[in-house]
Design a protein around this motif. Structure first.
Motif, PDB file in Angstrom:
ATOM      1  N   GLU A  92       0.821  -1.221   0.000  1.00  0.00           N
ATOM      2  CA  GLU A  92       0.000   0.000   0.000  1.00  0.00           C
ATOM      3  C   GLU A  92       0.850   1.263   0.000  1.00  0.00           C
ATOM      4  OE1 GLU A  92      -4.013  -1.712   2.191  1.00  0.00           O
ATOM      5  OE2 GLU A  92      -2.616  -0.498   3.373  1.00  0.00           O
ATOM      6  N   ASP A  93       2.036   1.200   0.593  1.00  0.00           N
ATOM      7  CA  ASP A  93       2.924   2.362   0.658  1.00  0.00           C
ATOM      8  C   ASP A  93       3.894   2.436  -0.519  1.00  0.00           C
ATOM      9  OD1 ASP A  93       1.673   2.864   3.062  1.00  0.00           O
ATOM     10  OD2 ASP A  93       3.331   2.110   4.295  1.00  0.00           O
ATOM     11  N   SER A  94       3.772   1.516  -1.469  1.00  0.00           N
ATOM     12  CA  SER A  94       4.697   1.453  -2.615  1.00  0.00           C
ATOM     13  C   SER A  94       6.146   1.527  -2.134  1.00  0.00           C
ATOM     14  CB  SER A  94       4.400   2.576  -3.616  1.00  0.00           C
ATOM     15  OG  SER A  94       3.097   2.471  -4.119  1.00  0.00           O
ATOM     16  N   ALA A  95       6.472   0.648  -1.208  1.00  0.00           N
ATOM     17  CA  ALA A  95       7.801   0.657  -0.582  1.00  0.00           C
ATOM     18  C   ALA A  95       8.901   0.406  -1.610  1.00  0.00           C
ATOM     19  CB  ALA A  95       7.855  -0.411   0.509  1.00  0.00           C
ATOM     20  N   SER A  96      10.039   0.991  -1.325  1.00  0.00           N
ATOM     21  CA  SER A  96      11.210   0.805  -2.184  1.00  0.00           C
ATOM     22  C   SER A  96      11.735  -0.623  -2.070  1.00  0.00           C
ATOM     23  CB  SER A  96      12.319   1.782  -1.778  1.00  0.00           C
ATOM     24  OG  SER A  96      12.847   1.421  -0.515  1.00  0.00           O
ATOM     25  N   HIS A  97      12.490  -1.020  -3.056  1.00  0.00           N
ATOM     26  CA  HIS A  97      13.124  -2.347  -3.054  1.00  0.00           C
ATOM     27  C   HIS A  97      13.997  -2.511  -1.810  1.00  0.00           C
ATOM     28  CE1 HIS A  97      14.535  -6.043  -4.912  1.00  0.00           C
ATOM     29  NE2 HIS A  97      15.757  -5.698  -4.563  1.00  0.00           N
ATOM     30  N   GLU A  98      14.696  -1.465  -1.430  1.00  0.00           N
ATOM     31  CA  GLU A  98      15.569  -1.515  -0.256  1.00  0.00           C
ATOM     32  C   GLU A  98      14.768  -1.738   1.025  1.00  0.00           C
ATOM     33  OE1 GLU A  98      15.727   1.036  -2.594  1.00  0.00           O
ATOM     34  OE2 GLU A  98      17.474   0.181  -3.609  1.00  0.00           O
ATOM     35  N   LYS A  99      13.638  -1.059   1.142  1.00  0.00           N
ATOM     36  CA  LYS A  99      12.807  -1.212   2.342  1.00  0.00           C
ATOM     37  C   LYS A  99      12.225  -2.623   2.417  1.00  0.00           C
ATOM     38  CE  LYS A  99       9.250   0.955   5.097  1.00  0.00           C
ATOM     39  NZ  LYS A  99       8.396   2.104   5.304  1.00  0.00           N
ATOM     40  N   ILE A 100      11.837  -3.168   1.278  1.00  0.00           N
ATOM     41  CA  ILE A 100      11.302  -4.525   1.234  1.00  0.00           C
ATOM     42  C   ILE A 100      12.377  -5.534   1.634  1.00  0.00           C
ATOM     43  CG2 ILE A 100      10.351  -6.308  -0.282  1.00  0.00           C
ATOM     44  CD1 ILE A 100       9.070  -3.887  -1.868  1.00  0.00           C
ATOM     45  N   GLU A 101      13.575  -5.386   1.094  1.00  0.00           N
ATOM     46  CA  GLU A 101      14.672  -6.288   1.455  1.00  0.00           C
ATOM     47  C   GLU A 101      15.034  -6.154   2.930  1.00  0.00           C
ATOM     48  OE1 GLU A 101      17.878  -5.715  -1.360  1.00  0.00           O
ATOM     49  OE2 GLU A 101      17.068  -7.325  -2.614  1.00  0.00           O
ATOM     50  N   SER A 102      15.002  -4.949   3.445  1.00  0.00           N
ATOM     51  CA  SER A 102      15.280  -4.732   4.865  1.00  0.00           C
ATOM     52  C   SER A 102      14.243  -5.445   5.733  1.00  0.00           C
ATOM     53  CB  SER A 102      15.308  -3.238   5.175  1.00  0.00           C
ATOM     54  OG  SER A 102      15.495  -3.029   6.552  1.00  0.00           O
ATOM     55  N   ALA A 103      12.989  -5.372   5.340  1.00  0.00           N
ATOM     56  CA  ALA A 103      11.933  -6.069   6.081  1.00  0.00           C
ATOM     57  C   ALA A 103      12.176  -7.578   6.057  1.00  0.00           C
ATOM     58  CB  ALA A 103      10.561  -5.742   5.498  1.00  0.00           C
ATOM     59  N   LEU A 104      12.567  -8.100   4.911  1.00  0.00           N
ATOM     60  CA  LEU A 104      12.852  -9.527   4.790  1.00  0.00           C
ATOM     61  C   LEU A 104      13.981  -9.938   5.736  1.00  0.00           C
ATOM     62  CD1 LEU A 104      12.423 -12.279   3.404  1.00  0.00           C
ATOM     63  CD2 LEU A 104      14.010 -11.504   1.621  1.00  0.00           C
ATOM     64  N   GLU A 105      15.018  -9.142   5.794  1.00  0.00           N
ATOM     65  CA  GLU A 105      16.178  -9.462   6.617  1.00  0.00           C
ATOM     66  C   GLU A 105      15.949  -9.238   8.107  1.00  0.00           C
ATOM     67  OE1 GLU A 105      19.600  -7.333   5.152  1.00  0.00           O
ATOM     68  OE2 GLU A 105      19.168  -7.948   3.087  1.00  0.00           O
ATOM     69  N   ASN A 106      15.152  -8.226   8.451  1.00  0.00           N
ATOM     70  CA  ASN A 106      15.072  -7.801   9.850  1.00  0.00           C
ATOM     71  C   ASN A 106      13.765  -8.098  10.567  1.00  0.00           C
ATOM     72  OD1 ASN A 106      17.708  -6.519   9.880  1.00  0.00           O
ATOM     73  ND2 ASN A 106      16.790  -5.034   8.480  1.00  0.00           N
ATOM     74  N   ILE A 107      12.698  -8.391   9.838  1.00  0.00           N
ATOM     75  CA  ILE A 107      11.396  -8.545  10.484  1.00  0.00           C
ATOM     76  C   ILE A 107      10.790  -9.920  10.265  1.00  0.00           C
ATOM     77  CG2 ILE A 107       9.009  -7.686  10.535  1.00  0.00           C
ATOM     78  CD1 ILE A 107      10.229  -4.889   9.920  1.00  0.00           C
ATOM     79  N   PHE A 108      10.866 -10.425   9.061  1.00  0.00           N
ATOM     80  CA  PHE A 108      10.198 -11.680   8.734  1.00  0.00           C
ATOM     81  C   PHE A 108      10.967 -12.871   9.296  1.00  0.00           C
ATOM     82  CE2 PHE A 108       7.939  -8.826   6.161  1.00  0.00           C
ATOM     83  CZ  PHE A 108       6.752  -9.436   5.768  1.00  0.00           C
ATOM     84  N   ILE A 109      10.240 -13.775   9.941  1.00  0.00           N
ATOM     85  CA  ILE A 109      10.813 -14.979  10.516  1.00  0.00           C
ATOM     86  C   ILE A 109      10.128 -16.223   9.958  1.00  0.00           C
ATOM     87  CG2 ILE A 109      11.125 -16.305  12.657  1.00  0.00           C
ATOM     88  CD1 ILE A 109      11.452 -13.623  14.108  1.00  0.00           C
ATOM     89  N   SER A 110       8.816 -16.178   9.826  1.00  0.00           N
ATOM     90  CA  SER A 110       8.100 -17.378   9.370  1.00  0.00           C
ATOM     91  C   SER A 110       8.484 -17.710   7.930  1.00  0.00           C
ATOM     92  CB  SER A 110       6.581 -17.194   9.487  1.00  0.00           C
ATOM     93  OG  SER A 110       6.080 -16.416   8.419  1.00  0.00           O
ATOM     94  N   GLN A 111       8.563 -18.999   7.658  1.00  0.00           N
ATOM     95  CA  GLN A 111       8.909 -19.434   6.305  1.00  0.00           C
ATOM     96  C   GLN A 111       7.841 -18.989   5.307  1.00  0.00           C
ATOM     97  OE1 GLN A 111      11.912 -20.767   5.362  1.00  0.00           O
ATOM     98  NE2 GLN A 111      12.328 -20.169   7.484  1.00  0.00           N
ATOM     99  N   THR A 112       6.573 -19.066   5.714  1.00  0.00           N
ATOM    100  CA  THR A 112       5.484 -18.666   4.820  1.00  0.00           C
ATOM    101  C   THR A 112       5.508 -17.165   4.575  1.00  0.00           C
ATOM    102  OG1 THR A 112       4.162 -20.491   5.700  1.00  0.00           O
ATOM    103  CG2 THR A 112       3.000 -18.785   4.450  1.00  0.00           C
ATOM    104  N   GLY A 113       5.723 -16.384   5.608  1.00  0.00           N
ATOM    105  CA  GLY A 113       5.798 -14.931   5.442  1.00  0.00           C
ATOM    106  C   GLY A 113       6.933 -14.540   4.512  1.00  0.00           C
ATOM    107  N   LYS A 114       8.089 -15.161   4.696  1.00  0.00           N
ATOM    108  CA  LYS A 114       9.239 -14.885   3.824  1.00  0.00           C
ATOM    109  C   LYS A 114       8.922 -15.266   2.385  1.00  0.00           C
ATOM    110  CE  LYS A 114      12.949 -15.566   7.206  1.00  0.00           C
ATOM    111  NZ  LYS A 114      14.117 -16.405   7.531  1.00  0.00           N
TER     112      LYS A 114
END
Length: 178
Positions: free
Chosen positions: A147-169
């Motif tokens: 919804e926020d049209s996040a940048s590629h960098e912000k998306i990758e940061s979320a993947l590295e720093n926030i997501f833990i579940s295999q399904t979420g990743k």
């Protein structure tokens, strides 16, 4: 019961699961605000799907679904009181409104307590307490990044720093073609 939710806005209880009734009540609560309605429905559906695929038991899934439905319930009051609705204010204002709605709908007190705790911590990414909390954050993040049209960098940061579940990743990678 939240001020703008009237008893006649609630769906009849007969043969309607609590979560469906809660979603209906939230649609009434957000009357005239389709963007917010679409947001919580997307978060709910992603949270439910991730929760099922990650193997949550029925009780955990029930709490997760209820929390996903009401996670942003404090937005309107924050906008009225403060002229803004950042995450910290939502976490402060939302639990009482969630408690009122869940109580009016007849949810069990133990469920209400956990849902209110999740509402009060759904923007707290560094103090995760349970899979329901983690999955709620991931589902909300998936929707917010889009919804926020996040940048590629912000998306990758979320993947590295926030997501833990295999399904979420997996969902994050597939949705944003990582």
């Amino acid at each position: 019961m939240p001020e703008n939710l009237m008893p006649e806005d609630l769906l009849p209880e007969k043969n309607i699961p609590d979560i469906a009734q809660l979603l209906g009540a939230m649609i009434s609560y957000y009357k005239g605000d389709p963007r917010r309605i679409h947001h919580f429905i997307k978060v709910h559906d992603l949270a439910r799907t991730i929760g099922i695929l990650e193997g949550l038991d029925d009780n955990e899934l029930y709490v997760l679904e209820a929390a996903a439905a009401v996670h942003d319930i404090g937005i309107h009051i924050c906008e009225l009181k403060y002229g803004r609705c950042d995450g910290q204010l939502q976490e402060e204002e939302g639990p009482e409104l969630a408690r009122d709605m869940l109580t009016a709908l007849g949810f069990d007190q133990e469920v209400i307590l956990r849902v209110c705790w999740l509402v009060a911590h759904h923007h707290s990414y560094h103090s995760i307490d349970g899979w329901d909390h983690q999955i709620l954050i991931e589902a909300d993040m998936l929707v917010n990044l889009y919804e926020d049209s996040a940048s590629h960098e912000k998306i990758e940061s979320a993947l590295e720093n926030i997501f833990i579940s295999q399904t979420g990743k997996l969902f994050l990678r597939k949705m944003f073609d990582l």
